[in-house]
Design a protein around this motif. Sequence first.
Motif, PDB file in Angstrom:
ATOM      1  N   ALA A 200       0.755  -1.139   0.031  1.00 32.89           N
ATOM      2  CA  ALA A 200      -0.046   0.073   0.091  1.00 32.89           C
ATOM      3  C   ALA A 200       0.694   1.271   0.109  1.00 32.89           C
ATOM      4  N   LYS A 201       2.100   1.064   0.553  1.00 35.25           N
ATOM      5  CA  LYS A 201       2.786   2.440   0.555  1.00 35.25           C
ATOM      6  C   LYS A 201       3.533   2.889  -0.492  1.00 35.25           C
ATOM      7  N   SER A 202       3.637   1.541  -1.496  1.00 34.52           N
ATOM      8  CA  SER A 202       4.190   2.194  -2.939  1.00 34.52           C
ATOM      9  C   SER A 202       2.862   2.789  -3.828  1.00 34.52           C
ATOM     10  N   VAL A 203       1.732   2.046  -3.656  1.00 35.09           N
ATOM     11  CA  VAL A 203       0.664   2.542  -4.033  1.00 35.09           C
ATOM     12  C   VAL A 203       0.358   3.979  -3.927  1.00 35.09           C
ATOM     13  N   VAL A 204       0.429   4.224  -2.602  1.00 36.82           N
ATOM     14  CA  VAL A 204       0.100   5.842  -2.177  1.00 36.82           C
ATOM     15  C   VAL A 204       1.231   6.620  -2.848  1.00 36.82           C
ATOM     16  N   ASN A 205       2.509   6.363  -2.565  1.00 39.16           N
ATOM     17  CA  ASN A 205       3.542   7.118  -3.141  1.00 39.16           C
ATOM     18  C   ASN A 205       3.337   7.378  -4.631  1.00 39.16           C
ATOM     19  N   THR A 206       2.701   6.498  -5.605  1.00 39.56           N
ATOM     20  CA  THR A 206       2.710   6.734  -6.904  1.00 39.56           C
ATOM     21  C   THR A 206       1.023   7.000  -7.367  1.00 39.56           C
ATOM     22  N   ALA A 207       0.270   7.163  -6.404  1.00 40.96           N
ATOM     23  CA  ALA A 207      -1.276   7.363  -6.874  1.00 40.96           C
ATOM     24  C   ALA A 207      -1.209   8.594  -7.710  1.00 40.96           C
ATOM     25  N   HIS A 208      -0.332   9.594  -7.490  1.00 42.01           N
ATOM     26  CA  HIS A 208      -0.550  10.935  -8.134  1.00 42.01           C
ATOM     27  C   HIS A 208      -0.510  10.643  -9.902  1.00 42.01           C
ATOM     28  N   THR A 209       0.169   9.244 -10.280  1.00 37.39           N
ATOM     29  CA  THR A 209       0.518   9.034 -11.671  1.00 37.39           C
ATOM     30  C   THR A 209      -0.809   8.385 -12.199  1.00 37.39           C
ATOM     31  N   ARG A 210      -1.722   8.058 -11.491  1.00 34.80           N
ATOM     32  CA  ARG A 210      -2.655   7.226 -12.203  1.00 34.80           C
ATOM     33  C   ARG A 210      -4.168   8.079 -11.929  1.00 34.80           C
ATOM     34  N   SER A 211      -5.313   7.624 -12.684  1.00 27.82           N
ATOM     35  CA  SER A 211      -6.664   8.079 -12.550  1.00 27.82           C
ATOM     36  C   SER A 211      -7.465   7.297 -12.226  1.00 27.82           C
ATOM     37  N   ASP A 212      -7.231   5.928 -11.692  1.00 30.76           N
ATOM     38  CA  ASP A 212      -8.260   5.141 -11.299  1.00 30.76           C
ATOM     39  C   ASP A 212      -9.237   5.457 -10.116  1.00 30.76           C
ATOM     40  N   PRO A 213     -10.246   4.958 -10.029  1.00 34.61           N
ATOM     41  CA  PRO A 213     -10.979   5.514  -8.756  1.00 34.61           C
ATOM     42  C   PRO A 213     -10.188   5.432  -7.433  1.00 34.61           C
TER      43      PRO A 213
ATOM     44  N   LYS B 176      -5.310  10.974   1.697  1.00 33.31           N
ATOM     45  CA  LYS B 176      -3.811  11.287   2.040  1.00 33.31           C
ATOM     46  C   LYS B 176      -4.102  12.701   2.418  1.00 33.31           C
ATOM     47  N   GLU B 177      -4.637  13.586   1.722  1.00 27.65           N
ATOM     48  CA  GLU B 177      -4.636  14.879   1.816  1.00 27.65           C
ATOM     49  C   GLU B 177      -5.461  15.342   3.092  1.00 27.65           C
ATOM     50  N   ARG B 178      -6.636  14.424   3.247  1.00 27.10           N
ATOM     51  CA  ARG B 178      -7.337  14.826   4.390  1.00 27.10           C
ATOM     52  C   ARG B 178      -7.010  14.246   5.760  1.00 27.10           C
ATOM     53  N   SER B 179      -6.565  12.931   5.635  1.00 22.83           N
ATOM     54  CA  SER B 179      -5.895  12.275   6.972  1.00 22.83           C
ATOM     55  C   SER B 179      -4.770  11.998   7.092  1.00 22.83           C
ATOM     56  N   GLY B 180      -3.679  12.384   6.260  1.00 25.01           N
ATOM     57  CA  GLY B 180      -2.273  12.066   6.315  1.00 25.01           C
ATOM     58  C   GLY B 180      -1.734  10.802   5.604  1.00 25.01           C
TER      59      GLY B 180
ATOM     60  N   ALA C 173      -3.660   6.809   5.303  1.00 19.82           N
ATOM     61  CA  ALA C 173      -4.000   6.547   3.860  1.00 19.82           C
ATOM     62  C   ALA C 173      -3.499   5.019   3.392  1.00 19.82           C
ATOM     63  N   VAL C 174      -2.198   4.965   3.792  1.00 19.70           N
ATOM     64  CA  VAL C 174      -1.408   3.629   3.803  1.00 19.70           C
ATOM     65  C   VAL C 174      -2.432   2.478   4.456  1.00 19.70           C
ATOM     66  N   VAL C 175      -2.676   2.596   5.575  1.00 20.00           N
ATOM     67  CA  VAL C 175      -3.232   1.532   6.512  1.00 20.00           C
ATOM     68  C   VAL C 175      -4.828   1.405   5.728  1.00 20.00           C
ATOM     69  N   ALA C 176      -5.571   2.524   5.572  1.00 17.83           N
ATOM     70  CA  ALA C 176      -6.870   2.497   4.865  1.00 17.83           C
ATOM     71  C   ALA C 176      -6.879   1.557   3.538  1.00 17.83           C
ATOM     72  N   LEU C 177      -5.765   1.997   2.823  1.00 21.21           N
ATOM     73  CA  LEU C 177      -5.503   1.247   1.408  1.00 21.21           C
ATOM     74  C   LEU C 177      -5.182  -0.194   1.692  1.00 21.21           C
ATOM     75  N   ALA C 178      -4.466  -0.525   2.639  1.00 22.84           N
ATOM     76  CA  ALA C 178      -4.092  -2.021   2.889  1.00 22.84           C
ATOM     77  C   ALA C 178      -5.542  -2.712   3.353  1.00 22.84           C
ATOM     78  N   ASN C 179      -6.497  -2.151   4.086  1.00 24.80           N
ATOM     79  CA  ASN C 179      -7.626  -2.777   4.530  1.00 24.80           C
ATOM     80  C   ASN C 179      -8.526  -2.868   3.221  1.00 24.80           C
ATOM     81  N   LYS C 180      -8.574  -1.757   2.548  1.00 24.82           N
ATOM     82  CA  LYS C 180      -9.411  -1.736   1.334  1.00 24.82           C
ATOM     83  C   LYS C 180      -8.879  -2.911   0.196  1.00 24.82           C
ATOM     84  N   ASN C 181      -7.583  -3.220   0.072  1.00 22.11           N
ATOM     85  CA  ASN C 181      -6.906  -4.258  -0.522  1.00 22.11           C
ATOM     86  C   ASN C 181      -7.297  -5.684  -0.136  1.00 22.11           C
ATOM     87  N   ALA C 182      -7.248  -5.610   1.214  1.00 22.39           N
ATOM     88  CA  ALA C 182      -7.786  -7.057   1.812  1.00 22.39           C
ATOM     89  C   ALA C 182      -9.185  -7.162   1.464  1.00 22.39           C
ATOM     90  N   ARG C 183      -9.981  -6.306   1.730  1.00 21.31           N
ATOM     91  CA  ARG C 183     -11.583  -6.468   0.800  1.00 21.31           C
ATOM     92  C   ARG C 183     -11.658  -6.928  -0.624  1.00 21.31           C
TER      93      ARG C 183
END
Length: 359
Positions: free
Chosen positions: A292-305, A314-318, A322-332
């Motif tokens: 998730a860390k690598s995805v968050v660090n490169t998210a600005h290069t993509r336009s998917d949802p 990341k802008e709202r909560s840091g 954002a990394v932990v939330a994405l890891a949880n989303k990926n698990a789901r």
Amino acid sequence: MDKNTQVPAVRVGVDLSKRIIQVHAVDGGGRVLTNRALARDKFLAWCALLQVGCMVVMEVSSSAHHWARALRAMGLDARIISAHLAAPYRAEGHCGKNDANDAAAICEAASRPHMRFVPVKSVEQQSLLCVHRLREGLKADRTACINRIRGLLLEFGVAVPNGSRALRLVLDELLEDGANEMNGLARMTLRRAQAQWRELDEHLAWCDERLAAHEQENPEVRRAGQLMGIGPVGASAAVATVGDFRQFKSGAQFGAWLGLVPKQHSSGGKPHLGTITKRGDAYLRTLLIQGAKSVVNTAHTRSDPISRWVLALKERSGWQKAVVALANKNARILWAVMTRGERFDPHHISLKPGATMPS
């Protein structure tokens, strides 16, 4: 009770250790039939006296899956329970922890109708996880070896830029350079350390080859590896660790099993959420967070949802949340992909039941 008489137990709690195994057996009415310590080599012989279908429950440990497979082969209902779920049922609390009380607590916890058990891993699953465990250990050894070489070089006033690649490129030259103050013994010592580094790289390459072969042979690993932030190593670990994803009722339950949901300290109708629980498999959770860390660090290069969602979070909560939330989303998402047999679609928009697509 005669040692050859069948034990009329319906449930047995087992506390495992290297040499002594404590068993706590109860009948259908909850009456204690025995609470005794057995030598390790006597355990299966004692279990052979149990009725077919008797529930035998043990805590998670390094040998629990081995014993569970052996007991199931004997026709017993072998199950594994997490230690943190059994501990509250210890009648003496934290002050009365011993093998006998632990076995009794495991037996009592297993009687609860909504108790959650750990799936028993097959030999194939554990064999593949051996590769993952060895790979993690080799990575730690290689990092230690590289840091040791850097430290030894600094003893002679030689500083190297950060990164293993930079050290690899200049190490031979430094060991041949007569201008520094290293003597012959120091150079031979560093040559030994360099040889160890190369050997560790070879072992890591072997592990990567085994994981690559697993990806080629297993379509589920290839399907899981399509997710952003999973990758071949994470996909292999997920399939080997979980096995059948249908054992979880939902993606939310799978995320909770991995320890990616917040702790709750709610009372009086007021929710109070803390840090994530960090329960479940620490290795798989770590891989999901690292990906998730690598995805968050490169998210600005993509336009998917998902990338847009990550950037907004990341802008709202840091960054860390954002990394932990994405890891949880990926698990789901991983649970949904694996249970439905579908390919991952980064542009998919999930809807709650009854909702309609925005126009």
